[in-house]
Design a protein around this motif. Structure first.
Motif, PDB file in Angstrom:
ATOM      1  N   ARG A 149       1.919  16.960  16.466  1.00 26.91           N
ATOM      2  CA  ARG A 149       3.444  17.859  15.832  1.00 26.91           C
ATOM      3  C   ARG A 149       3.353  19.220  15.492  1.00 26.91           C
ATOM      4  O   ARG A 149       4.065  19.705  14.571  1.00 26.91           O
ATOM      5  CB  ARG A 149       2.995  17.148  14.465  1.00 26.91           C
ATOM      6  N   GLU A 150       2.168  20.096  15.804  1.00 26.13           N
ATOM      7  CA  GLU A 150       2.075  21.676  15.304  1.00 26.13           C
ATOM      8  C   GLU A 150       1.239  21.701  16.954  1.00 26.13           C
ATOM      9  O   GLU A 150       0.718  21.470  17.812  1.00 26.13           O
ATOM     10  CB  GLU A 150       1.316  21.825  14.670  1.00 26.13           C
ATOM     11  N   ALA A 180      -5.116  18.898  13.116  1.00 18.58           N
ATOM     12  CA  ALA A 180      -3.830  19.378  12.951  1.00 18.58           C
ATOM     13  C   ALA A 180      -3.547  18.573  12.867  1.00 18.58           C
ATOM     14  O   ALA A 180      -3.008  17.085  13.054  1.00 18.58           O
ATOM     15  CB  ALA A 180      -4.079  19.798  14.804  1.00 18.58           C
ATOM     16  N   GLU A 181      -2.313  18.991  12.690  1.00 19.17           N
ATOM     17  CA  GLU A 181      -1.367  17.810  12.534  1.00 19.17           C
ATOM     18  C   GLU A 181      -1.061  16.851  13.019  1.00 19.17           C
ATOM     19  O   GLU A 181      -0.191  17.514  14.990  1.00 19.17           O
ATOM     20  CB  GLU A 181       0.391  18.230  11.617  1.00 19.17           C
ATOM     21  N   HIS A 182      -0.632  15.585  13.104  1.00 22.90           N
ATOM     22  CA  HIS A 182      -0.048  14.473  14.262  1.00 22.90           C
ATOM     23  C   HIS A 182       0.273  13.554  13.585  1.00 22.90           C
ATOM     24  O   HIS A 182      -0.016  12.906  12.737  1.00 22.90           O
ATOM     25  CB  HIS A 182      -1.986  14.773  14.940  1.00 22.90           C
ATOM     26  N   GLU A 183       0.194  12.610  14.792  1.00 23.60           N
ATOM     27  CA  GLU A 183       0.470  10.955  14.509  1.00 23.60           C
ATOM     28  C   GLU A 183      -0.602   9.959  15.528  1.00 23.60           C
ATOM     29  O   GLU A 183      -0.228  10.600  16.950  1.00 23.60           O
ATOM     30  CB  GLU A 183       2.103  10.968  14.894  1.00 23.60           C
ATOM     31  N   HIS A 217       4.547  19.528  21.229  1.00 27.66           N
ATOM     32  CA  HIS A 217       4.737  18.284  21.301  1.00 27.66           C
ATOM     33  C   HIS A 217       3.789  17.176  22.373  1.00 27.66           C
ATOM     34  O   HIS A 217       3.894  16.360  23.073  1.00 27.66           O
ATOM     35  CB  HIS A 217       5.693  17.791  21.534  1.00 27.66           C
ATOM     36  N   ALA A 218       2.447  18.028  22.666  1.00 32.19           N
ATOM     37  CA  ALA A 218       1.531  17.169  24.117  1.00 32.19           C
ATOM     38  C   ALA A 218       1.376  16.161  23.346  1.00 32.19           C
ATOM     39  O   ALA A 218       1.086  15.541  21.775  1.00 32.19           O
ATOM     40  CB  ALA A 218      -0.069  18.159  23.509  1.00 32.19           C
ATOM     41  N   ARG A 219       1.216  15.102  23.836  1.00 34.10           N
ATOM     42  CA  ARG A 219       0.169  13.678  23.882  1.00 34.10           C
ATOM     43  C   ARG A 219      -0.692  13.487  24.726  1.00 34.10           C
ATOM     44  O   ARG A 219      -0.773  13.503  25.547  1.00 34.10           O
ATOM     45  CB  ARG A 219       1.952  12.626  24.182  1.00 34.10           C
ATOM     46  N   TYR A 231     -14.848  16.292  22.531  1.00 32.91           N
ATOM     47  CA  TYR A 231     -14.018  17.000  22.141  1.00 32.91           C
ATOM     48  C   TYR A 231     -13.157  17.212  20.908  1.00 32.91           C
ATOM     49  O   TYR A 231     -13.411  16.581  20.111  1.00 32.91           O
ATOM     50  CB  TYR A 231     -12.689  17.733  23.395  1.00 32.91           C
ATOM     51  N   VAL A 232     -12.598  18.466  20.521  1.00 28.01           N
ATOM     52  CA  VAL A 232     -11.877  18.444  19.383  1.00 28.01           C
ATOM     53  C   VAL A 232     -10.722  18.866  19.421  1.00 28.01           C
ATOM     54  O   VAL A 232     -10.373  19.713  20.495  1.00 28.01           O
ATOM     55  CB  VAL A 232     -12.745  18.600  17.454  1.00 28.01           C
ATOM     56  N   ILE A 233      -9.689  18.409  18.880  1.00 23.07           N
ATOM     57  CA  ILE A 233      -8.410  19.279  18.551  1.00 23.07           C
ATOM     58  C   ILE A 233      -8.153  20.289  17.160  1.00 23.07           C
ATOM     59  O   ILE A 233      -8.008  19.463  16.381  1.00 23.07           O
ATOM     60  CB  ILE A 233      -7.312  17.748  19.096  1.00 23.07           C
ATOM     61  N   GLU A 234      -8.032  21.440  17.447  1.00 22.39           N
ATOM     62  CA  GLU A 234      -7.609  22.286  16.134  1.00 22.39           C
ATOM     63  C   GLU A 234      -6.684  22.950  15.920  1.00 22.39           C
ATOM     64  O   GLU A 234      -6.062  23.198  17.331  1.00 22.39           O
ATOM     65  CB  GLU A 234      -8.801  23.333  16.332  1.00 22.39           C
ATOM     66  N   ALA A 235      -5.560  23.152  14.944  1.00 23.84           N
ATOM     67  CA  ALA A 235      -4.886  23.760  14.756  1.00 23.84           C
ATOM     68  C   ALA A 235      -4.824  25.536  15.228  1.00 23.84           C
ATOM     69  O   ALA A 235      -5.674  25.560  14.997  1.00 23.84           O
ATOM     70  CB  ALA A 235      -4.183  23.866  13.279  1.00 23.84           C
ATOM     71  N   VAL A 236      -3.892  25.689  15.489  1.00 28.93           N
ATOM     72  CA  VAL A 236      -3.533  26.936  15.940  1.00 28.93           C
ATOM     73  C   VAL A 236      -2.142  27.896  15.216  1.00 28.93           C
ATOM     74  O   VAL A 236      -1.483  27.316  15.205  1.00 28.93           O
ATOM     75  CB  VAL A 236      -3.921  28.241  17.317  1.00 28.93           C
TER      76      VAL A 236
END
Length: 94
Positions: free
Chosen positions: A74-75, A58-61, A18-20, A87-92
């Motif tokens: 959200r994941e 990745a799933e996010h708001e 649940h990082a922000r 930088y990127v944010i990638e789902a794992v």
């Protein structure tokens, strides 16, 4: 740069489920990324760095504000350093 995130590989760090991520956009085109483990927690940030968040895969708001935007995860995901300033944010998968 302050980085207290657990590593998950070379140039990869695990974000809390649940990082922000708060992204403050500066006038010169740079961004200040501040990572919190949870938007509701009253804790200091886990990471603070200067760079551009290129995308979130990745799933996010997303919430836009007058000085930038906030990404609420959200994941499970990793923060991945592409190069010195990107930088990127990638789902794992768990």
């Amino acid at each position: 740069m302050t980085l207290k995130l657990p590593p998950s590989g070379e140039n990869r760090w695990r974000l809390a489920t649940h990082a922000r991520v708060i992204v403050y956009e500066t006038e010169d085109g740079n961004e200040l990324l501040t990572v919190y483990d949870c938007g509701a927690a009253q804790k200091p940030p886990s990471a603070q760095l200067i760079g551009n968040l290129v995308r979130v895969n990745a799933e996010h708001e997303l919430e836009r504000g007058p000085t930038g935007y906030a990404v609420s995860m959200r994941e499970s995901a990793d923060l991945v350093k592409q190069d010195e300033h990107h930088y990127v944010i990638e789902a794992v998968e768990e």
